[in-house]
Write a protein that holds these residues in place. Structure first.
Motif, PDB file in Angstrom:
ATOM      1  N   LEU A 163       0.827  -1.206   0.000  1.00 42.57           N
ATOM      2  CA  LEU A 163       0.000   0.000   0.000  1.00 42.57           C
ATOM      3  C   LEU A 163       0.863   1.259   0.000  1.00 42.57           C
ATOM      4  CD1 LEU A 163      -2.898   1.122   0.214  1.00 42.57           C
ATOM      5  CD2 LEU A 163      -2.592   1.117   2.682  1.00 42.57           C
ATOM      6  N   LEU A 164       1.911   1.270   0.804  1.00 41.01           N
ATOM      7  CA  LEU A 164       2.809   2.434   0.834  1.00 41.01           C
ATOM      8  C   LEU A 164       3.530   2.616  -0.493  1.00 41.01           C
ATOM      9  CD1 LEU A 164       4.251   2.201   4.443  1.00 41.01           C
ATOM     10  CD2 LEU A 164       2.805   4.006   3.504  1.00 41.01           C
ATOM     11  N   TYR A 165       3.910   1.517  -1.135  1.00 39.48           N
ATOM     12  CA  TYR A 165       4.537   1.640  -2.453  1.00 39.48           C
ATOM     13  C   TYR A 165       3.563   2.221  -3.469  1.00 39.48           C
ATOM     14  CZ  TYR A 165       6.651   0.550  -6.905  1.00 39.48           C
ATOM     15  OH  TYR A 165       7.165   0.651  -8.172  1.00 39.48           O
ATOM     16  N   ALA A 166       2.327   1.746  -3.434  1.00 40.70           N
ATOM     17  CA  ALA A 166       1.330   2.245  -4.389  1.00 40.70           C
ATOM     18  C   ALA A 166       1.013   3.715  -4.147  1.00 40.70           C
ATOM     19  CB  ALA A 166       0.061   1.409  -4.292  1.00 40.70           C
ATOM     20  N   VAL A 167       0.904   4.112  -2.900  1.00 42.96           N
ATOM     21  CA  VAL A 167       0.548   5.501  -2.586  1.00 42.96           C
ATOM     22  C   VAL A 167       1.725   6.440  -2.805  1.00 42.96           C
ATOM     23  CG1 VAL A 167      -0.125   7.047  -0.714  1.00 42.96           C
ATOM     24  CG2 VAL A 167      -1.299   4.885  -1.001  1.00 42.96           C
ATOM     25  N   LEU A 168       2.882   6.096  -2.270  1.00 48.16           N
ATOM     26  CA  LEU A 168       4.042   6.993  -2.375  1.00 48.16           C
ATOM     27  C   LEU A 168       4.698   6.939  -3.749  1.00 48.16           C
ATOM     28  CD1 LEU A 168       5.595   6.363   1.138  1.00 48.16           C
ATOM     29  CD2 LEU A 168       4.177   8.280   0.403  1.00 48.16           C
TER      30      LEU A 168
ATOM     31  N   TRP B 208      13.420   9.932  -5.251  1.00 49.07           N
ATOM     32  CA  TRP B 208      12.913   8.997  -6.255  1.00 49.07           C
ATOM     33  C   TRP B 208      13.208   7.542  -5.915  1.00 49.07           C
ATOM     34  CZ3 TRP B 208      15.685   5.678  -9.327  1.00 49.07           C
ATOM     35  CH2 TRP B 208      17.067   5.842  -9.306  1.00 49.07           C
ATOM     36  N   GLU B 209      14.312   7.261  -5.302  1.00 48.21           N
ATOM     37  CA  GLU B 209      14.664   5.878  -4.996  1.00 48.21           C
ATOM     38  C   GLU B 209      14.037   5.390  -3.697  1.00 48.21           C
ATOM     39  OE1 GLU B 209      15.941   2.206  -5.597  1.00 48.21           O
ATOM     40  OE2 GLU B 209      16.064   3.805  -7.038  1.00 48.21           O
ATOM     41  N   ALA B 210      13.668   6.290  -2.819  1.00 49.73           N
ATOM     42  CA  ALA B 210      13.103   5.888  -1.528  1.00 49.73           C
ATOM     43  C   ALA B 210      11.794   5.127  -1.683  1.00 49.73           C
ATOM     44  CB  ALA B 210      12.896   7.120  -0.653  1.00 49.73           C
ATOM     45  N   ASN B 211      11.040   5.410  -2.718  1.00 50.99           N
ATOM     46  CA  ASN B 211       9.766   4.724  -2.910  1.00 50.99           C
ATOM     47  C   ASN B 211       9.942   3.238  -3.196  1.00 50.99           C
ATOM     48  OD1 ASN B 211       8.348   7.089  -2.543  1.00 50.99           O
ATOM     49  ND2 ASN B 211       8.437   7.612  -4.698  1.00 50.99           N
ATOM     50  N   HIS B 212      11.044   2.843  -3.792  1.00 50.71           N
ATOM     51  CA  HIS B 212      11.256   1.436  -4.117  1.00 50.71           C
ATOM     52  C   HIS B 212      11.610   0.601  -2.900  1.00 50.71           C
ATOM     53  CE1 HIS B 212      10.681   2.070  -8.323  1.00 50.71           C
ATOM     54  NE2 HIS B 212      11.582   3.025  -8.330  1.00 50.71           N
ATOM     55  N   VAL B 213      11.919   1.237  -1.796  1.00 42.98           N
ATOM     56  CA  VAL B 213      12.200   0.504  -0.561  1.00 42.98           C
ATOM     57  C   VAL B 213      10.977  -0.309  -0.151  1.00 42.98           C
ATOM     58  CG1 VAL B 213      12.690   0.776   1.901  1.00 42.98           C
ATOM     59  CG2 VAL B 213      13.974   2.085   0.227  1.00 42.98           C
ATOM     60  N   TRP B 214       9.790   0.255  -0.341  1.00 43.10           N
ATOM     61  CA  TRP B 214       8.559  -0.455   0.030  1.00 43.10           C
ATOM     62  C   TRP B 214       8.338  -1.678  -0.851  1.00 43.10           C
ATOM     63  CZ3 TRP B 214       7.559   0.885   4.594  1.00 43.10           C
ATOM     64  CH2 TRP B 214       7.758   2.192   5.010  1.00 43.10           C
ATOM     65  N   LEU B 215       8.664  -1.571  -2.123  1.00 37.23           N
ATOM     66  CA  LEU B 215       8.531  -2.716  -3.021  1.00 37.23           C
ATOM     67  C   LEU B 215       9.541  -3.805  -2.659  1.00 37.23           C
ATOM     68  CD1 LEU B 215       7.131  -3.902  -5.511  1.00 37.23           C
ATOM     69  CD2 LEU B 215       8.881  -2.779  -6.897  1.00 37.23           C
ATOM     70  N   ILE B 216      10.752  -3.409  -2.349  1.00 35.41           N
ATOM     71  CA  ILE B 216      11.778  -4.374  -1.943  1.00 35.41           C
ATOM     72  C   ILE B 216      11.370  -5.068  -0.655  1.00 35.41           C
ATOM     73  CG2 ILE B 216      14.164  -4.596  -1.142  1.00 35.41           C
ATOM     74  CD1 ILE B 216      14.800  -2.244  -3.107  1.00 35.41           C
ATOM     75  N   LEU B 217      10.817  -4.315   0.292  1.00 33.30           N
ATOM     76  CA  LEU B 217      10.344  -4.909   1.541  1.00 33.30           C
ATOM     77  C   LEU B 217       9.242  -5.927   1.276  1.00 33.30           C
ATOM     78  CD1 LEU B 217      10.330  -4.965   4.655  1.00 33.30           C
ATOM     79  CD2 LEU B 217       8.622  -3.139   4.552  1.00 33.30           C
ATOM     80  N   ALA B 218       8.309  -5.601   0.398  1.00 32.04           N
ATOM     81  CA  ALA B 218       7.220  -6.534   0.081  1.00 32.04           C
ATOM     82  C   ALA B 218       7.760  -7.812  -0.553  1.00 32.04           C
ATOM     83  CB  ALA B 218       6.212  -5.858  -0.850  1.00 32.04           C
ATOM     84  N   ILE B 219       8.725  -7.683  -1.443  1.00 28.89           N
ATOM     85  CA  ILE B 219       9.294  -8.873  -2.094  1.00 28.89           C
ATOM     86  C   ILE B 219      10.041  -9.738  -1.086  1.00 28.89           C
ATOM     87  CG2 ILE B 219      11.008  -9.642  -3.784  1.00 28.89           C
ATOM     88  CD1 ILE B 219      10.136  -7.190  -5.472  1.00 28.89           C
ATOM     89  N   VAL B 220      10.795  -9.114  -0.194  1.00 30.07           N
ATOM     90  CA  VAL B 220      11.527  -9.873   0.826  1.00 30.07           C
ATOM     91  C   VAL B 220      10.558 -10.564   1.777  1.00 30.07           C
ATOM     92  CG1 VAL B 220      13.063  -9.632   2.817  1.00 30.07           C
ATOM     93  CG2 VAL B 220      13.628  -8.517   0.666  1.00 30.07           C
ATOM     94  N   ILE B 221       9.492  -9.881   2.167  1.00 27.72           N
ATOM     95  CA  ILE B 221       8.489 -10.511   3.040  1.00 27.72           C
ATOM     96  C   ILE B 221       7.830 -11.683   2.322  1.00 27.72           C
ATOM     97  CG2 ILE B 221       6.239 -10.161   4.125  1.00 27.72           C
ATOM     98  CD1 ILE B 221       7.182  -7.323   4.804  1.00 27.72           C
ATOM     99  N   LEU B 222       7.502 -11.506   1.057  1.00 30.04           N
ATOM    100  CA  LEU B 222       6.887 -12.593   0.296  1.00 30.04           C
ATOM    101  C   LEU B 222       7.843 -13.781   0.161  1.00 30.04           C
ATOM    102  CD1 LEU B 222       4.281 -13.262  -1.272  1.00 30.04           C
ATOM    103  CD2 LEU B 222       5.413 -12.375  -3.308  1.00 30.04           C
ATOM    104  N   PHE B 223       9.109 -13.485  -0.092  1.00 35.19           N
ATOM    105  CA  PHE B 223      10.111 -14.546  -0.268  1.00 35.19           C
ATOM    106  C   PHE B 223      10.354 -15.315   1.026  1.00 35.19           C
ATOM    107  CE2 PHE B 223      14.611 -15.880  -0.254  1.00 35.19           C
ATOM    108  CZ  PHE B 223      14.574 -16.771  -1.316  1.00 35.19           C
TER     109      PHE B 223
END
Length: 121
Positions: free
Chosen positions: A14-19, A49-64
């Motif tokens: 959600l944070l990745y989508a919003v931010l 610009w790069e800070a927003n991808h931290v949320w996507l990386i976190l989601a992928i690591v949690i999923l993995f």
């Protein structure tokens, strides 16, 4: 424990989508308004610009780590779309950085601007 991991995963997506919307929206606005918006979007996005991808990386690591079977199924069956998304993220980030920090070559600057605008769409 499963509820906590799932909650953190959902919050990170959600944070990745919003931010990330402001990040991608700037490239789309620049595509519509052209070169007159380029300096404004570059100055606005450069610090964050790069800070927003931290949320996507976190989601992928949690999923993995939290749901390896789900990660396996997603990564196997959605391999092509995931690679296209990854290529778009890399292309967008590198074109933004090269365009912003190396403005000396105008010809390359045009190409990086086109790549940035296309990958933001």
């Amino acid at each position: 424990m499963l509820e906590i991991i799932t909650s953190i995963f959902i919050v990170s997506l959600l944070l990745y989508a919003v931010l990330g919307g402001a990040d991608f929206g700037a490239g789309i606005v620049e595509a519509f308004y052209g070169d007159k918006q380029e300096s404004t979007t570059s100055k606005a996005l450069a610090p964050v610009w790069e800070a927003n991808h931290v949320w996507l990386i976190l989601a992928i690591v949690i999923l993995f780590t939290g749901f390896p079977a789900v990660y396996t199924v997603i990564s196997v069956y959605l391999h092509v779309p995931l690679m296209l998304i990854l290529a778009g993220i890399v292309l967008r980030g590198s074109s933004f950085i090269f365009r912003f920090y190396d403005p000396t070559n105008r010809r390359l600057h045009k190409y990086f601007t086109v790549f940035f605008r296309i990958s933001s769409s």
